[in-house]
Enzyme design. Structure first.
Site, PDB file in Angstrom:
ATOM      1  N   ASP A 126       2.293   1.622   3.344  1.00  4.43           N
ATOM      2  CA  ASP A 126       3.221   0.577   3.802  1.00  4.43           C
ATOM      3  C   ASP A 126       4.647   1.038   3.485  1.00  4.43           C
ATOM      4  OD1 ASP A 126       1.293  -1.363   4.619  1.00  4.43           O
ATOM      5  OD2 ASP A 126       1.066  -2.053   2.546  1.00  4.43           O
ATOM      6  N   HIS A 170       0.888  -1.158   0.000  1.00  2.00           N
ATOM      7  CA  HIS A 170       0.000   0.000   0.000  1.00  2.00           C
ATOM      8  C   HIS A 170       0.928   1.210   0.000  1.00  2.00           C
ATOM      9  CE1 HIS A 170      -2.855  -2.930   2.004  1.00  2.00           C
ATOM     10  NE2 HIS A 170      -3.498  -2.529   0.926  1.00  2.00           N
TER      11      HIS A 170
END
Ligand code: 3MF
Ligand code: MG
Length: 344
Positions: A52, A49
């Protein structure tokens, strides 16, 4: 050997075990430690993501975001890993409360597209040209709350802006019919690829198919994959499993329905998936009951089951298949498949 497949997962697949009914049961593992586990578990690529890769990116300038992502690229290089894709995580921000791209609030739609531009920047810094759009909150709880016809146009507009922002970026849509929404827009790969065809560059929009999502739509994941493969549009998969129509379980691949798992592997084989150079992603979740020291087993096990099924597909007697098809004796074919899976 089935060594021609390469595997990926996302850092969220190593998880502390919190669920809607209870808190975490395992200690948090920091990102660098997770990265060090990839190769040991037999994986070569990381799915991200946007946050992330760059936590708390909302408070950072585009230049700062790119700089932080470049540091993550160095960490990947250090582990011999590559990034597979970046997915803009629109669903946790207050501005994405009613969906990002299809929100009724124009300012929120603008935010969603801007945030996706940052995901493109991160993808470039990480060395991948693929975004994944899991359209979590793009849908409704109450049908009357949005104009669904307009919402589909908003999705096309958002994708067009992203495709124009970067002439090399590609978008893989990950369809899912529900959860968190009552009903989501683009519930199947058919919907996703129909929308793809309406964008300014259909050649840069494809799909990622997740087993559980297809099952939640009442469809056979292998046929969903076949549909995308027939159009050269299967750009990644999220293999896992699902025990019927309930919440998205993300069980170990093959754990609930081995025959359906076999058929997913079979279709990847028929479609020449390994030769495309694309990764086999495993979007699997450790059970909450799993002890901390073995909470990555679901990943290694899913890969092991996948590879065992590749061997099963490759060793199925082709002459039996041909004869059964020639005789239109599908009962015999079915028995042969089951006996092969049972090792008889
Ligand atoms: C939700 C999912 C997501 C997506 C991920 C990347 C948390 O059902 O499957 O996993 O796969 O956001 O697109
Ligand atoms: Mg997924």
């Amino acid at each position: 050997m089935a060594a021609d497949y390469r595997f990926s997962f996302g850092p969220w697949n190593i998880h502390e075990g919190a669920d809607p009914f209870g808190p975490a049961v395992r200690p948090r593992i920091e990102f660098a430690k997770k990265l060090a586990m990839y190769k040991q578990l037999g994986f070569d690529a990381v799915q991200f993501h946007d946050d992330d890769a760059v936590p708390d990116l909302e408070g950072l300038s585009p230049a700062e975001i790119t700089k932080k992502a470049a540091e993550v690229k160095k960490m990947l290089d250090g582990e011999g890993l590559v990034a597979e894709f970046v997915a803009p995580r629109l669903w946790e921000n207050p501005k994405g409360i009613d969906g990002g791209y299809t929100s009724n609030c124009p300012e929120c739609r603008r935010w969603a597209v801007e945030r996706t531009f940052r995901a493109v920047d991160i993808a470039n810094a990480l060395g991948t040209n693929m975004l994944v759009f899991w359209l979590a909150r793009e849908g409704t709880y109450v049908r009357e709350s949005k104009n669904a016809i307009q919402a589909h146009q908003h999705l096309v507009d958002a994708m067009n802006q992203v495709l124009q922002y970067d002439k090399k970026i590609t978008i893989a849509i990950e369809p899912k019919p529900n959860e968190p929404m009552d009903h989501a827009y683009l519930p199947t790969i058919g919907h996703a690829l129909a929308i793809a065809a309406r964008t300014v560059d259909p050649s840069r929009v494809g799909g990622l198919i997740e087993t559980a999502h297809a099952l939640l739509a009442g469809l056979d994941p292998s046929d969903e994959m076949a549909f995308a493969l027939s159009m050269g549009k299967l750009w990644s998969v999220h293999l896992n499993d699902q025990n019927g129509l309930k919440f998205d379980q993300d069980k170990t691949f093959g754990a609930a329905n081995l025959r359906a798992a076999y058929n997913q592997v079979r279709v990847l084989e028929l479609g020449g998936y390994p030769a495309t150079g694309r990764f086999v992603g495993l979007d699997v979740k450790a059970m909450r009951t799993q002890k901390a020291e073995s909470a990555t087993r679901h990943l290694a096990n899913s890969r092991t089951i996948f590879l065992a099924l590749v061997e099963k597909v490759r060793s199925f007697p082709k002459d039996v298949e041909r004869q059964c098809i020639a005789d239109r004796d599908y009962e015999a074919l079915e028995l042969a498949v089951i006996q092969h899976l049972l090792g008889k």
